[in-house]
Design a protein around this motif. Structure first.
Motif, mmCIF file in Angstrom:
data_model
loop_
_atom_site.group_PDB
_atom_site.id
_atom_site.type_symbol
_atom_site.label_atom_id
_atom_site.label_comp_id
_atom_site.label_asym_id
_atom_site.label_seq_id
_atom_site.Cartn_x
_atom_site.Cartn_y
_atom_site.Cartn_z
ATOM 1 N N ASP A 12 -35.912 114.218 65.553
ATOM 2 C CA ASP A 12 -36.676 114.346 66.784
ATOM 3 C C ASP A 12 -35.897 113.950 68.030
ATOM 4 O O ASP A 12 -36.159 114.474 69.115
ATOM 5 C CB ASP A 12 -37.935 113.476 66.698
ATOM 6 C CG ASP A 12 -38.804 113.859 65.528
ATOM 7 O OD1 ASP A 12 -39.571 114.834 65.646
ATOM 8 O OD2 ASP A 12 -38.701 113.194 64.472
ATOM 9 N N GLY A 63 -36.341 114.514 56.521
ATOM 10 C CA GLY A 63 -36.897 115.849 56.687
ATOM 11 C C GLY A 63 -37.048 116.373 58.099
ATOM 12 O O GLY A 63 -37.526 117.491 58.292
ATOM 13 N N ARG A 64 -36.613 115.611 59.085
ATOM 14 C CA ARG A 64 -36.700 116.089 60.463
ATOM 15 C C ARG A 64 -35.778 115.248 61.361
ATOM 16 O O ARG A 64 -35.330 114.174 60.972
ATOM 17 C CB ARG A 64 -38.129 116.029 60.984
ATOM 18 C CG ARG A 64 -38.740 114.634 61.009
ATOM 19 C CD ARG A 64 -40.210 114.661 61.460
ATOM 20 N NE ARG A 64 -40.362 115.141 62.838
ATOM 21 C CZ ARG A 64 -41.008 116.273 63.168
ATOM 22 N NH1 ARG A 64 -41.549 117.036 62.227
ATOM 23 N NH2 ARG A 64 -41.099 116.637 64.435
ATOM 24 N N MET A 83 -31.716 114.731 57.347
ATOM 25 C CA MET A 83 -32.704 115.685 56.840
ATOM 26 C C MET A 83 -33.039 115.396 55.376
ATOM 27 O O MET A 83 -34.204 115.492 54.965
ATOM 28 C CB MET A 83 -32.181 117.109 57.004
ATOM 29 C CG MET A 83 -32.065 117.565 58.450
ATOM 30 S SD MET A 83 -33.658 117.597 59.330
ATOM 31 C CE MET A 83 -34.427 119.012 58.527
ATOM 32 N N GLN A 116 -38.882 122.934 64.789
ATOM 33 C CA GLN A 116 -39.961 121.946 64.874
ATOM 34 C C GLN A 116 -40.826 122.126 66.124
ATOM 35 O O GLN A 116 -41.916 121.561 66.223
ATOM 36 C CB GLN A 116 -39.377 120.522 64.966
ATOM 37 C CG GLN A 116 -38.655 120.042 63.750
ATOM 38 C CD GLN A 116 -37.904 118.741 63.987
ATOM 39 O OE1 GLN A 116 -37.409 118.157 63.039
ATOM 40 N NE2 GLN A 116 -37.798 118.281 65.220
ATOM 41 N N LYS A 136 -41.077 109.565 63.688
ATOM 42 C CA LYS A 136 -39.980 110.300 64.307
ATOM 43 C C LYS A 136 -38.641 109.786 63.790
ATOM 44 O O LYS A 136 -38.509 108.629 63.383
ATOM 45 C CB LYS A 136 -40.036 110.193 65.829
ATOM 46 C CG LYS A 136 -41.171 111.019 66.451
ATOM 47 C CD LYS A 136 -41.074 111.023 67.948
ATOM 48 C CE LYS A 136 -42.001 112.067 68.553
ATOM 49 N NZ LYS A 136 -43.418 111.806 68.300
ATOM 50 N N ILE A 180 -32.750 122.769 64.315
ATOM 51 C CA ILE A 180 -33.797 121.950 63.678
ATOM 52 C C ILE A 180 -34.889 121.646 64.692
ATOM 53 O O ILE A 180 -36.083 121.785 64.405
ATOM 54 C CB ILE A 180 -33.187 120.653 63.113
ATOM 55 C CG1 ILE A 180 -32.232 120.974 61.956
ATOM 56 C CG2 ILE A 180 -34.286 119.685 62.672
ATOM 57 C CD1 ILE A 180 -31.377 119.802 61.522
#
Length: 301
Positions: free
Chosen positions: A96, A93-94, A89, A143, A9, A139
């Protein structure tokens, strides 16, 4: 039960260069999160700035074997927040978790407080939470996962002399998460608030050294880690300080229906005790529940 973990995460913590934010960032990293350490590095009143604070905490995380990025953008800067999110990002890439912790103080009695003092505090605490949240919202929706923790205060919930600007901003954040919890439901985005009592540079001049030590930031940190976890509730206001934890809630009494027979200011005065009777009071989950109650009363319920 298993330990709370954040492996794979990515978390953003604003105001993470010291105090509470530093504790959050370090613990998230210790539990496996990749962390963006954001801090303008300014003075307590919001002036100035230096990347040193954010860089120092990011270096601590890396030295302990974790992954971190330092970011010194102001939470009031739209472009800076967008760039910070893009930085995360591009690296991982994410996103949380967002813990919105950055804040300033410009305390004065309301009669002495200037409008710029009011605006500056609103911009950092309220809009400085809205802007990073807006930058991560889509985002998290894409997800189907997100955890947002905002920072409120007993000043917002209950008031405090000399902090009209701070209190207005902090209670505004409760209205903010009350809507985010509803809009985020279908995408597994949970929004909560922490109301901390902690020994930081904001409170150092207000308490004795003994009290300052007893309410160290690490005694608030476990509550925030839970609110940022998979198991977090949504819409909670968690008060924390010195290792004690409690939930703050807003309740509405059942009230009375006065129309049409006795609809007057005098009737409100004369029925004040009944209006305020705590029997049957409720903490509503959404604003529409208040309207439902009034329609029920209008129908004689």
């Amino acid at each position: 039960m298993s330990d709370i973990r954040f492996d794979a995460k990515v978390a953003i913590v604003t105001g993470a260069g010291g105090g509470l934010g530093r504790q959050y960032a370090l613990e998230l990293a210790r539990r496996g999160a990749k962390v963006v350490v954001n801090d303008l590095g300014g003075n307590l009143d919001g002036t100035g700035g230096s990347p040193a604070a954010a860089e120092g905490v990011a270096a601590e995380i890396k030295a302990a074997g974790g992954e971190a990025i330092a970011n010194a953008s102001s939470v009031t800067d739209d472009a800076g927040m967008a760039a910070m999110v893009q930085q995360a990002m591009d690296a991982w890439g994410r996103i949380d978790v967002l813990i919105a912790n950055a804040g300033i103080l410009r305390d004065k009695s309301f009669t002495k407080m200037t409008v710029p003092d009011f605006e500056a505090v609103l911009n950092v605490h309220l809009l400085g939470t809205v802007k990073p949240t807006k930058a991560v919202w889509d985002i998290m929706r894409a997800q189907n996962y997100g955890r947002i923790v905002v920072t409120t205060s007993s000043t917002g919930l209950y008031g405090n002399f000399g902090q009209a600007n701070y209190g207005a901003a902090k209670l505004g954040l409760i209205g903010f998460i009350n809507t985010l919890k509803l809009e985020g439901q279908k995408n597994n985005i949970h929004a909560n608030a922490i109301s901390p009592v902690a020994g930081t540079r904001m409170t150092e001049s207000l308490v004795t050294p003994e009290v300052f030590k007893a309410i160290a930031p690490q005694y608030v940190m476990p509550g925030v880690i839970y609110l940022a976890s998979d198991a977090a509730p949504s819409g909670a206001i968690l008060a924390a300080g010195g290792g004690a934890f409690a939930l703050a809630r807003m309740y509405e009494t059942e009230g009375v229906h006065l129309a049409p027979a006795d609809l007057s200011a005098e009737a409100v005065r004369d029925n004040w005790a009944r209006i305020g009777d705590e029997a049957g009071q409720q903490a509503y989950a959404a604003g529409g529940e208040q309207g439902q109650k009034f329609f029920r009363k209008m129908a004689g319920g």
